[in-house]
Design a protein around this motif. Structure first.
Motif, mmCIF file in Angstrom:
data_model
loop_
_atom_site.group_PDB
_atom_site.id
_atom_site.type_symbol
_atom_site.label_atom_id
_atom_site.label_comp_id
_atom_site.label_asym_id
_atom_site.label_seq_id
_atom_site.Cartn_x
_atom_site.Cartn_y
_atom_site.Cartn_z
ATOM 1 N N LEU A 40 0.857 -1.191 0.000
ATOM 2 C CA LEU A 40 0.000 0.000 0.000
ATOM 3 C C LEU A 40 0.885 1.230 0.000
ATOM 4 O O LEU A 40 1.927 1.243 0.666
ATOM 5 C CB LEU A 40 -0.889 -0.019 1.248
ATOM 6 C CG LEU A 40 -1.704 1.212 1.653
ATOM 7 C CD1 LEU A 40 -2.934 0.753 2.472
ATOM 8 C CD2 LEU A 40 -0.892 2.198 2.503
ATOM 9 N N ILE A 41 0.475 2.250 -0.728
ATOM 10 C CA ILE A 41 1.137 3.549 -0.620
ATOM 11 C C ILE A 41 0.099 4.644 -0.821
ATOM 12 O O ILE A 41 -0.779 4.545 -1.692
ATOM 13 C CB ILE A 41 2.303 3.685 -1.622
ATOM 14 C CG1 ILE A 41 3.106 4.962 -1.316
ATOM 15 C CG2 ILE A 41 1.832 3.668 -3.067
ATOM 16 C CD1 ILE A 41 4.458 5.016 -2.005
ATOM 17 N N ALA A 42 0.152 5.658 0.027
ATOM 18 C CA ALA A 42 -0.814 6.749 -0.027
ATOM 19 C C ALA A 42 -0.447 7.754 -1.117
ATOM 20 O O ALA A 42 0.729 7.925 -1.453
ATOM 21 C CB ALA A 42 -0.881 7.457 1.327
ATOM 22 N N ASP A 43 -1.468 8.416 -1.654
ATOM 23 C CA ASP A 43 -1.233 9.447 -2.665
ATOM 24 C C ASP A 43 -0.431 10.600 -2.090
ATOM 25 O O ASP A 43 0.354 11.247 -2.792
ATOM 26 C CB ASP A 43 -2.572 9.972 -3.207
ATOM 27 C CG ASP A 43 -3.254 8.978 -4.128
ATOM 28 O OD1 ASP A 43 -2.618 7.976 -4.496
ATOM 29 O OD2 ASP A 43 -4.437 9.193 -4.468
ATOM 30 N N SER A 44 -0.642 10.911 -0.825
ATOM 31 C CA SER A 44 0.173 11.902 -0.121
ATOM 32 C C SER A 44 0.295 11.441 1.312
ATOM 33 O O SER A 44 -0.494 10.614 1.786
ATOM 34 C CB SER A 44 -0.458 13.302 -0.188
ATOM 35 O OG SER A 44 -1.677 13.340 0.530
ATOM 36 N N PHE A 45 1.285 11.963 2.033
ATOM 37 C CA PHE A 45 1.534 11.518 3.396
ATOM 38 C C PHE A 45 1.031 12.516 4.430
ATOM 39 O O PHE A 45 1.344 12.393 5.614
ATOM 40 C CB PHE A 45 3.020 11.229 3.586
ATOM 41 C CG PHE A 45 3.532 10.210 2.598
ATOM 42 C CD1 PHE A 45 2.973 8.955 2.530
ATOM 43 C CD2 PHE A 45 4.546 10.526 1.718
ATOM 44 C CE1 PHE A 45 3.406 8.016 1.621
ATOM 45 C CE2 PHE A 45 5.007 9.605 0.799
ATOM 46 C CZ PHE A 45 4.431 8.340 0.752
ATOM 47 N N GLY A 46 0.240 13.487 3.973
ATOM 48 C CA GLY A 46 -0.351 14.424 4.897
ATOM 49 C C GLY A 46 -1.305 15.349 4.192
ATOM 50 O O GLY A 46 -1.221 15.553 2.967
ATOM 51 N N MET A 102 -0.698 14.132 9.533
ATOM 52 C CA MET A 102 0.383 13.421 8.870
ATOM 53 C C MET A 102 0.177 11.923 9.053
ATOM 54 O O MET A 102 -0.246 11.474 10.122
ATOM 55 C CB MET A 102 1.743 13.850 9.447
ATOM 56 C CG MET A 102 2.149 15.259 9.037
ATOM 57 S SD MET A 102 3.636 15.861 9.900
ATOM 58 C CE MET A 102 2.886 16.605 11.352
ATOM 59 N N LEU A 103 0.460 11.157 8.007
ATOM 60 C CA LEU A 103 0.322 9.708 8.054
ATOM 61 C C LEU A 103 1.656 9.085 8.446
ATOM 62 O O LEU A 103 2.686 9.396 7.850
ATOM 63 C CB LEU A 103 -0.100 9.153 6.688
ATOM 64 C CG LEU A 103 -1.288 9.813 5.982
ATOM 65 C CD1 LEU A 103 -1.625 9.031 4.711
ATOM 66 C CD2 LEU A 103 -2.502 9.919 6.896
ATOM 67 N N VAL A 104 1.637 8.180 9.428
ATOM 68 C CA VAL A 104 2.861 7.492 9.840
ATOM 69 C C VAL A 104 2.618 5.989 9.857
ATOM 70 O O VAL A 104 1.505 5.516 10.087
ATOM 71 C CB VAL A 104 3.353 7.978 11.226
ATOM 72 C CG1 VAL A 104 3.675 9.463 11.189
ATOM 73 C CG2 VAL A 104 2.335 7.678 12.319
ATOM 74 N N GLY A 105 3.672 5.228 9.613
ATOM 75 C CA GLY A 105 3.573 3.783 9.625
ATOM 76 C C GLY A 105 2.723 3.252 8.479
ATOM 77 O O GLY A 105 2.678 3.837 7.389
ATOM 78 N N GLU A 106 2.028 2.146 8.730
ATOM 79 C CA GLU A 106 1.281 1.483 7.672
ATOM 80 C C GLU A 106 0.042 2.250 7.236
ATOM 81 O O GLU A 106 -0.639 1.840 6.310
ATOM 82 C CB GLU A 106 0.903 0.063 8.115
ATOM 83 C CG GLU A 106 2.099 -0.866 8.194
ATOM 84 C CD GLU A 106 1.720 -2.332 8.209
ATOM 85 O OE1 GLU A 106 0.548 -2.641 8.529
ATOM 86 O OE2 GLU A 106 2.585 -3.165 7.882
ATOM 87 N N THR A 107 -0.252 3.365 7.877
ATOM 88 C CA THR A 107 -1.305 4.242 7.372
ATOM 89 C C THR A 107 -0.907 4.842 6.032
ATOM 90 O O THR A 107 -1.747 5.095 5.175
ATOM 91 C CB THR A 107 -1.589 5.376 8.379
ATOM 92 O OG1 THR A 107 -1.871 4.790 9.655
ATOM 93 C CG2 THR A 107 -2.772 6.222 7.952
ATOM 94 N N GLY A 108 0.403 5.051 5.828
ATOM 95 C CA GLY A 108 0.878 5.678 4.597
ATOM 96 C C GLY A 108 1.584 4.748 3.646
ATOM 97 O O GLY A 108 1.685 5.026 2.450
ATOM 98 N N HIS A 109 2.079 3.599 4.150
ATOM 99 C CA HIS A 109 2.846 2.692 3.289
ATOM 100 C C HIS A 109 2.952 1.332 3.955
ATOM 101 O O HIS A 109 3.048 1.223 5.180
ATOM 102 C CB HIS A 109 4.256 3.235 3.036
ATOM 103 C CG HIS A 109 4.948 3.677 4.289
ATOM 104 N ND1 HIS A 109 5.527 2.799 5.182
ATOM 105 C CD2 HIS A 109 5.119 4.923 4.828
ATOM 106 C CE1 HIS A 109 6.048 3.479 6.194
ATOM 107 N NE2 HIS A 109 5.810 4.770 6.011
ATOM 108 N N ALA A 110 2.930 0.286 3.170
ATOM 109 C CA ALA A 110 3.098 -1.074 3.680
ATOM 110 C C ALA A 110 3.588 -1.943 2.541
ATOM 111 O O ALA A 110 3.207 -1.740 1.387
ATOM 112 C CB ALA A 110 1.783 -1.616 4.233
ATOM 113 N N PHE A 111 4.461 -2.898 2.858
ATOM 114 C CA PHE A 111 4.975 -3.792 1.827
ATOM 115 C C PHE A 111 5.483 -5.075 2.462
ATOM 116 O O PHE A 111 5.529 -5.201 3.692
ATOM 117 C CB PHE A 111 6.061 -3.122 0.983
ATOM 118 C CG PHE A 111 7.048 -2.300 1.753
ATOM 119 C CD1 PHE A 111 7.994 -2.885 2.569
ATOM 120 C CD2 PHE A 111 7.029 -0.914 1.655
ATOM 121 C CE1 PHE A 111 8.916 -2.123 3.274
ATOM 122 C CE2 PHE A 111 7.951 -0.137 2.354
ATOM 123 C CZ PHE A 111 8.900 -0.754 3.163
ATOM 124 N N PRO A 112 5.859 -6.079 1.645
ATOM 125 C CA PRO A 112 6.288 -7.367 2.181
ATOM 126 C C PRO A 112 7.502 -7.240 3.102
ATOM 127 O O PRO A 112 8.280 -6.288 2.996
ATOM 128 C CB PRO A 112 6.644 -8.177 0.925
ATOM 129 C CG PRO A 112 5.824 -7.581 -0.150
ATOM 130 C CD PRO A 112 5.793 -6.110 0.161
#
Length: 391
Positions: free
Chosen positions: A268-274, A279-289
Motif C-alpha cells: 500500500l502507498i498513499a497518494d500523499s503523506f499528509g 500526517m500519516l505514519v507507519g502502515e497508514t501511509g505505506h506497507a509492503f512485504p
C-alpha cells in the motif's frame, strides 16, 4: 472542549511510539487507542536509528534483554534457476557499527510501550474508536464512537492500512497484492546463529531467519497461498524437518515452538503523506512485504520526521506548514523503498530470464565490489547519508 497539541490515532507499535515521541517534546497528547488484541507472535528487526529513538523515549532498556543483535545480514540464493547469485554478507563492523540493530519480539515491545504511554503525565488515552474527523484552519476535531469530541492542533494517523482518519480527510491509497502468503514462526536450533540473519531467496519469495536470544530465531517464510494449508497441517516433526532442510541445516536441528501464523502479502502507498493538519505514519501511509527490515523502521522514521517538521514549523499550531514539509521530505524515502522492495520481490517470482540475470548480477556486484556494498549498507541504515554529510 479541551484542546490538545497532538492527537495520535492508533494504539499499535507505531501509534504508541508516536504518542511517546510527541509527549517527549512537552506536547499534550490525545492518544486515541482502543484496547487492541494481544500482539501476534512475530518479531520486528529494528535498525540502529530506531533503537536510538526507543532509547531517547526511555523504553529500550526494558526490551534489550529479550532482543538479539543483528551483526551480519546474509543473502543466499536458494533458487534452482539458470542465473543464481553468489552469497552476499553485510557485516555491521564494515560500517563501524557494533550491530545493524536488534530483533525484538512484538509482544514484549508492545507491552513496554503501552506501560510507558499510561505512565506519561502528558498523554491522555481514549479507548473509544474514532468515528469521524473534521479539519479546519485552526484545528482538527475527532469524534469518537462514544460521542466524545477531541480537539487538537495537529494529528498523527497511525491507525494502519484501513485507517479511518486517512479516509476521513480524503487521502486515497494505491494497493496491490502478491501471490504469496508469509508463514511466521519461531524456532530453536542446535547451532548458534552468531548474531547472523540469513535470507534465502527462493522461487516463491524470501525465506528469512532472524536471530533471537540464545539458540533461537524467528522465521518469515513466503509461500504460494495454495501451499499454506498443507504446511500448517504438517505434524510438528515434519515441519521441523522441512524448515531445517530449507535452512540447509546451517543451524543444525530445528524445533519450531508455538503457533505458526499465516499473513497474505500485499502493499500500500498513499497518494500523499499528509493533508491539512494530519500526517500519516507507519502502515497508514505505506506497507509492503517483509523484505530487508524496512517496515516498522520506515514507520519510525516517519514519526521522527513528523516531530521534527512540527518543531521546525514553530510548533503544533503551525501544523499546515509542518504537513507540507513532511510530505515533501518523506516522498523520496518512502517511494524509493516501496519500489525497491516491490522490485526485489517480483524479481524473485519472475521466470523471465533477463530479470533473473539482473537480480543475480546485482547481488554479484554487491558481493564483489566492497565500496558498492558499503554504500548500500549506509543507505539502508541512514537514507540520504551522503546528502547529509555522513562519512
Amino acid at each position: 472542549m479541551e484542546q490538545y497539541d497532538i492527537a495520535v490515532i492508533g494504539g499499535g507499535l507505531a501509534g504508541s511510539v508516536a504518542a511517546l515521541a510527541a509527549a517527549n517534546e512537552g506536547w499534550r497528547v490525545a492518544f486515541i487507542a482502543p484496547a487492541p488484541p494481544q500482539q501476534d507472535g512475530r518479531t520486528t528487526a529494528l535498525l540502529s536509528e530506531s533503537i536510538e529513538l526507543l532509547a531517547r523515549l526511555g523504553v529500550w532498556e526494558d526490551v534489550r534483554s529479550v532482543s538479539a543483535p543483528l551483526r551480519t545480514m546474509r543473502i543466499l540464493d536458494g533458487t534452482k534457476r539458470l542465473f543464481r547469485a553468489p552469497p552476499v554478507s553485510f557485516r555491521s563492523s564494515e560500517i563501524d557499527l557494533d550491530a545493524f540493530g536488534y530483533n525484538i519480539p512484538n509482544q514484549p515491545l508492545f507491552d513496554v510501550l503501552q506501560a510507558a504511554t499510561r505512565q506519561s503525565g502528558l498523554i491522555d488515552r481514549f479507548e473509544s474508536p474514532m468515528a469521524d474527523a473534521e479539519q479546519s484552519e485552526e484545528a482538527i476535531t475527532l469524534t469518537l464512537e462514544d460521542g466524545t469530541e477531541v480537539n487538537a492542533l495537529a494529528a498523527l494517523a497511525a491507525d494502519g492500512r484501513g485507517s479511518k482518519l486517512r479516509e476521513a480527510i480524503g487521502i486515497r491509497v494505491k494497493t496491490w497484492s502478491y501471490p504469496q502468503t508469509a508463514l511466521v514462526m519461531n524456532f530453536s536450533h542446535g547451532i548458534a546463529h552468531e548474531d547472523t540473519s540469513t535470507e534465502f531467496h527462493t522461487e516463491q519469495g524470501p525465506f528469512t531467519q532472524v536471530p533471537l536470544p540464545g539458540n533461537r530465531s524467528s522465521l518469515v517464510w513466503a509461500v504460494k497461498p495454495g501451499d499454506v494449508d498443507g504446511i500448517l497441517a504438517l505434524p510438528r516433526d515434519a515441519l521441523n524437518t522441512e524448515v531445517e532442510t530449507r535452512m540447509r541445516s546451517i543451524l543444525g536441528k530445528v524445533e519450531v515452538d508455538g503457533a505458526v501464523q499465516a499473513w497474505p502479502l500485499s502493499s500500500l502507498i498513499a497518494d500523499s503523506f499528509g493533508k491539512g493538519r494530519t500526517m500519516l505514519v507507519g502502515e497508514t501511509g505505506h506497507a509492503f512485504p517483509p523484505i530487508g527490515a524496512q517496515g516498522l523502521n520506515l514507520g519510525l522514521r516517519d514519526i521522527m520526521q513528523a516531530i521534527q517538521s512540527i518543531i521546525d514549523a514553530g510548533g503544533p499550531g503551525h501544523a499546515p506548514h509542518a504537513v507540507t514539509a513532511f510530505n515533501r521530505q518523506r516522498r523520496i524515502d518512502v517511494t524509493s523503498r516501496t519500489a525497491g522492495v516491490d522490485l526485489l520481490n517480483r524479481a524473485l517470482l519472475s521466470s523471465f530470464l533477463p530479470v533473473q540475470a539482473l537480480r543475480a548480477g546485482g547481488l554479484a556486484a554487491l558481493s564483489a565490489i566492497p565500496p558498492l556494498r558499503l554504500m548500500a549498507m549506509r543507505e539502508g541504515m541512514t537514507p540520504g547519508w551522503r546528502r547529509n554529510g555522513a562519512a
